[in-house]
Scaffold this active site. Structure first.
Site, PDB file in Angstrom:
ATOM      1  N   HIS A 134      28.798  26.290  27.313  1.00 57.41           N
ATOM      2  CA  HIS A 134      29.862  25.492  26.697  1.00 57.41           C
ATOM      3  C   HIS A 134      30.102  24.175  27.449  1.00 57.41           C
ATOM      4  CE1 HIS A 134      33.545  24.700  24.503  1.00 57.41           C
ATOM      5  NE2 HIS A 134      34.206  24.589  25.636  1.00 57.41           N
ATOM      6  N   LYS A 154      47.006  20.286  31.596  1.00 55.98           N
ATOM      7  CA  LYS A 154      47.021  21.166  30.419  1.00 55.98           C
ATOM      8  C   LYS A 154      48.449  21.610  30.107  1.00 55.98           C
ATOM      9  CE  LYS A 154      44.702  24.415  27.657  1.00 55.98           C
ATOM     10  NZ  LYS A 154      43.507  25.145  27.328  1.00 55.98           N
TER      11      LYS A 154
END
Ligand code: GLY
Length: 347
Positions: free
Chosen positions: A257, A220
Site C-alpha cells: 500500500h 491525523k
C-alpha cells in the site's frame, strides 16, 4: 509516554507498552473477554504477551489467527471471525483487540463494528503504516474483488496502543511502506514535517521515529476531529490514494500500500504540475524526499491503464471525482472535476 486524545479515545505512544496493555485496556472497557485477532506473522511475536498481560488483570483473551496479507481482508475471513466469535459465545459486553498491521486493524475493526451491531474495539498497531494512519480515525473495511475497502464502517476504537518497540521486529520492507504515509502527512499538512523528513533517510529516521509518529498522529487527530466521516477535510488524507488503489488493484495487491500510495502521490503531482494546479518543481521536491525512503518505484501500467479502476473509487460522486492535489508542500485541497476530465488527464 505520549498521549493524544482523538474524539473520545486516547492514542498512547510508548516503547514497551505491549506488556502493560491489560492494565491500560481495563481502564477503557468493562469487557472481561477479548478476542485477540492477529495474522500468522504477528501472532507468534506478540499474541502471548497480549494474552499474558490480559491474564495479569484477570481478563481472558482468545486468539484468532489468519493468514497474513491483503488477500485475507475479504468476506471469507470476516465470516470465519464472526463464526469464531459466535462459537465462543462472545457477547455485546466483550471486546475485540486488533493486533497487527493495516489489514488486521481494518478487518478486525469491521468485525467489531458489525458483530452484534457493534462491540468494543482496541487497536494495537504493530506496523508503521498502521501506527501513523490506519489504526487512528475509526475507518474499518474489507475489500471486494471489485476494489479495495469497498465495504466498511466508521467505528471508533476505545483505545489505540502504539508500542514503538514493535518497529524493531518489523521487516525493512514494511518500515519503508509506512514511510509512504508519513511523507503524505508532510505533503498535505506540514511543511516542517516534510522538511524534517528531507534531512533524514531510511536508516537515520529510525532514531526519531517516536517523534515522527507523534507528529503524524497529531495531524491525523486534527483532520479527523474536523471531519470524522469524510464529508470534506478528511479526504485530504487520500492524497495519492486514488491512483495508488488502482496500482494496487493492477498488481492484485502484491504491491504494498505505502509504495502504491507513494507512486500515486508522484503521478498525481505530475498531473497537477502539467495542468497548472501546483507550483512548478513540486514533483521534483516530492521525488527527492521519496528517494530518501526508497519509495520511488517503476510500475508496469501506463496512466491510462489505471483509469478503469478510478471508476470504482469511493471519492467519486456521480459524474464527478474529487482529486487531492497539493499546491505546495504542506498545502492541499480536493479539486472536484468531471471523471471524464480526470480520465483525459491520464491520457
Ligand atoms: N487513511 C485515510 C483515513 O483514515 O481517512
Amino acid at each position: 509516554m505520549k498521549t493524544i486524545r482523538v474524539n473520545s479515545y486516547d492514542v498512547v505512544i510508548d516503547s514497551g507498552i505491549m506488556d502493560k496493555c491489560g492494565e491500560m485496556i481495563k481502564n477503557v472497557t468493562k469487557a472481561q473477554r477479548f478476542a485477540v485477532i492477529a495474522d500468522d506473522n504477528v501472532a507468534p511475536l506478540y499474541m502471548d504477551r497480549v494474552t499474558a498481560s490480559l491474564a495479569n488483570e484477570g481478563l481472558s483473551g482468545e486468539s484468532f489467527v489468519f493468514v497474513h496479507g491483503e488477500k485475507s481482508k475479504c468476506s471469507e475471513t470476516l465470516q470465519f471471525i464472526y463464526s469464531f466469535l459466535a462459537a465462543k459465545h462472545f457477547t455485546r459486553t466483550d471486546c475485540i483487540i486488533a493486533l497487527g498491521g493495516g489489514v488486521t486493524g481494518d478487518m478486525a475493526g469491521y468485525a467489531a463494528a458489525t458483530y452484534l451491531r457493534g462491540i468494543d474495539l482496541i487497536q494495537i498497531p504493530t506496523s508503521l503504516l498502521a501506527q501513523v494512519d490506519s489504526s487512528v480515525g475509526g475507518k474499518t473495511a474489507i475489500d471486494l474483488p471489485e476494489g479495495k475497502n469497498l465495504v466498511g464502517a466508521f467505528k471508533r476504537p476505545d483505545l489505540v496502543l502504539i508500542d514503538t518497540d514493535t518497529l524493531k521486529t518489523l521487516p525493512e520492507h514494511f518500515f519503508i511502506d509506512g514511510m509512504g504515509e508519513v511523507v503524505k502527512y508532510g505533503m498535505i499538512k506540514s511543511a516542517p514535517l516534510f522538511d524534517k523528513l528531507c534531512g533524514y533517510d531510511i536508516e537515520s529516521i529510525k532514531d526519531v521515529i517516536d517523534d515522527i509518529i507523534y507528529e503524524c498522529v497529531s495531524i491525523k487527530r486534527d483532520v479527523v476531529e474536523a471531519d470524522e466521516h469524510e464529508k470534506g477535510e478528511r479526504a485530504l488524507l487520500n492524497f495519492g490514494h486514488t491512483l495508488g488503489h488502482s496500482i494496487e488493484q493492477y498488481y492484485h495487491y502484491t504491491l504494498s500500500h505505502g509504495r502504491a500510495v507513494a507512486k500515486g502521490m508522484e503521478l498525481v503531482t505530475g498531473i497537477a504540475e502539467e495542468h497548472g494546479l501546483c507550483e512548478k518543481g513540486l514533483g521534483a521536491k516530492l521525488a527527492a524526499c521519496l528517494d530518501r525512503y526508497r519509495l520511488r518505484i517503476d510500475i508496469e501500467p501506463s496512466l491510462s491503464q489505471l483509469g478503469g479502476a478510478v471508476l470504482n473509487d469511493k471519492k467519486r460522486q456521480g459524474d464527478d471525482i474529487g482529486i487531492v492535489v497539493c499546491s505546495e508542500v504542506g498545502k492541499s485541497s480536493v479539486v472536484k472535476m468531471p471523471v471524464e476530465t480526470f480520465l483525459s488527464y491520464l491520457g
